[in-house]
Design a protein around this motif. Sequence first.
Motif, PDB file in Angstrom:
ATOM      1  N   ALA A 190       0.869  -1.180   0.000  1.00 24.59           N
ATOM      2  CA  ALA A 190       0.000   0.000   0.000  1.00 24.59           C
ATOM      3  C   ALA A 190       0.903   1.226   0.000  1.00 24.59           C
ATOM      4  N   ILE A 191       0.936   1.929  -1.130  1.00 22.90           N
ATOM      5  CA  ILE A 191       1.831   3.064  -1.316  1.00 22.90           C
ATOM      6  C   ILE A 191       1.035   4.264  -1.783  1.00 22.90           C
ATOM      7  N   GLU A 192       1.331   5.416  -1.197  1.00 31.86           N
ATOM      8  CA  GLU A 192       0.673   6.649  -1.631  1.00 31.86           C
ATOM      9  C   GLU A 192       1.643   7.813  -1.504  1.00 31.86           C
ATOM     10  N   ASP A 193       1.444   8.833  -2.331  1.00 33.29           N
ATOM     11  CA  ASP A 193       2.247  10.043  -2.214  1.00 33.29           C
ATOM     12  C   ASP A 193       1.917  10.756  -0.912  1.00 33.29           C
ATOM     13  N   ILE A 194       2.940  11.387  -0.341  1.00 34.30           N
ATOM     14  CA  ILE A 194       2.726  12.163   0.875  1.00 34.30           C
ATOM     15  C   ILE A 194       3.478  13.480   0.738  1.00 34.30           C
ATOM     16  N   PRO A 195       2.822  14.608   0.929  1.00 36.33           N
ATOM     17  CA  PRO A 195       3.505  15.900   0.784  1.00 36.33           C
ATOM     18  C   PRO A 195       4.507  16.120   1.912  1.00 36.33           C
ATOM     19  N   PHE A 196       5.554  16.848   1.598  1.00 37.82           N
ATOM     20  CA  PHE A 196       6.571  17.134   2.613  1.00 37.82           C
ATOM     21  C   PHE A 196       5.971  17.879   3.802  1.00 37.82           C
ATOM     22  N   SER A 197       4.905  18.635   3.563  1.00 36.35           N
ATOM     23  CA  SER A 197       4.295  19.396   4.655  1.00 36.35           C
ATOM     24  C   SER A 197       3.791  18.490   5.771  1.00 36.35           C
ATOM     25  N   GLU A 198       3.411  17.259   5.436  1.00 34.55           N
ATOM     26  CA  GLU A 198       2.930  16.318   6.447  1.00 34.55           C
ATOM     27  C   GLU A 198       4.082  15.619   7.176  1.00 34.55           C
ATOM     28  N   LEU A 199       5.307  15.853   6.722  1.00 36.90           N
ATOM     29  CA  LEU A 199       6.469  15.193   7.323  1.00 36.90           C
ATOM     30  C   LEU A 199       7.268  16.129   8.219  1.00 36.90           C
ATOM     31  N   SER A 200       6.821  17.372   8.309  1.00 40.51           N
ATOM     32  CA  SER A 200       7.541  18.362   9.097  1.00 40.51           C
ATOM     33  C   SER A 200       7.682  17.911  10.555  1.00 40.51           C
TER      34      SER A 200
END
Length: 326
Positions: A11-21
């Motif tokens: 299960a793979i999905e894109d994740i924005p860098f903003s959610e990784l801060s």
Amino acid sequence: MGNADLRAVAAIEDIPFSELSGSVVAVDAHNWLYRYLTTTVKFTADSVYTTSDGDEVANLLGVVQGLPKFFEADMTPVLVFDGGVTDLKSDEVERRREQRKKAEERKQEAEEAGDSVEAARLEARTQRLTDTIHETTRGLLDRLDVPYIEAPAEGEAQCAHMAATGEVDYAGSEDYDTMTFGAPRTLRQLTSKGHPELMDLQKTLEKHDISYEQLVDVALLMGTDFNEGVTGYGPKTAVKAVKEHGDIWGVMEAEDVYVANADRVRELFFDPPVTDDYELDLDIDPDLDAARAYVSAEWEVPAEEVERGFERIEESLVQTGLDDWT
């Protein structure tokens, strides 16, 4: 890298860098570094990264290019270096060595034919992490105060362990084996343009209604860095077989197939050599002047080739609030 067939299972999905801060990522150092190393060699004149003594340090350009992506996103990388090679991986290591040898032979042919573009492409495929690359990468990380640890064996296994125990928020690797090593969440495409990908273990299990142990058995049927898969068992077939027969032993008995060293490979994924004997200091305080001097004065990389990377690191200290480091 593990079997890419696992991508069709995961299960793979894109994740924005903003959610990784604010997150901490245990990065498979060999995997991460090799990607920047090959890209640098492919698109940069060898005179840029070759010292007067003949040492090649393309890795220094790669590190300076790669680290700003973490800092600009307010992420803290912890580089995890491989230790000794697991016995079960010896065949895979030999296969990669043979691939490099063939690439070197084809590169020589391209050079003799005057095909500089093809020669550069093949040069990138001959790269390996030399002792000098190991030494200088750690030397630069020391000056940038970026934490790193030495894994007892597989770096991706150590990354997975750190993520599973909550020591870090994510494992970071292009290697799909991080999931079979038990990493709850793995960030992929950290060396690529655009958003990273998030590979989620629990969502993968729910997607197929299987257990973690069954996921490992699916991987064994398809093949991993540590074992040959069974011909004809791709993602759909492997998942169906394991669900129908329960586990790898049930599949082998019911479908008359054989997976060599299945018990040893399973045990390696379930209980890999990892360590908790380290301390992480995440209060990073980079010495950019020392880092610049190390790269350009000591290892002779032209300052203009790395200055933009150092500027991005410096700018990120202010832009993301990481100026608290200093």
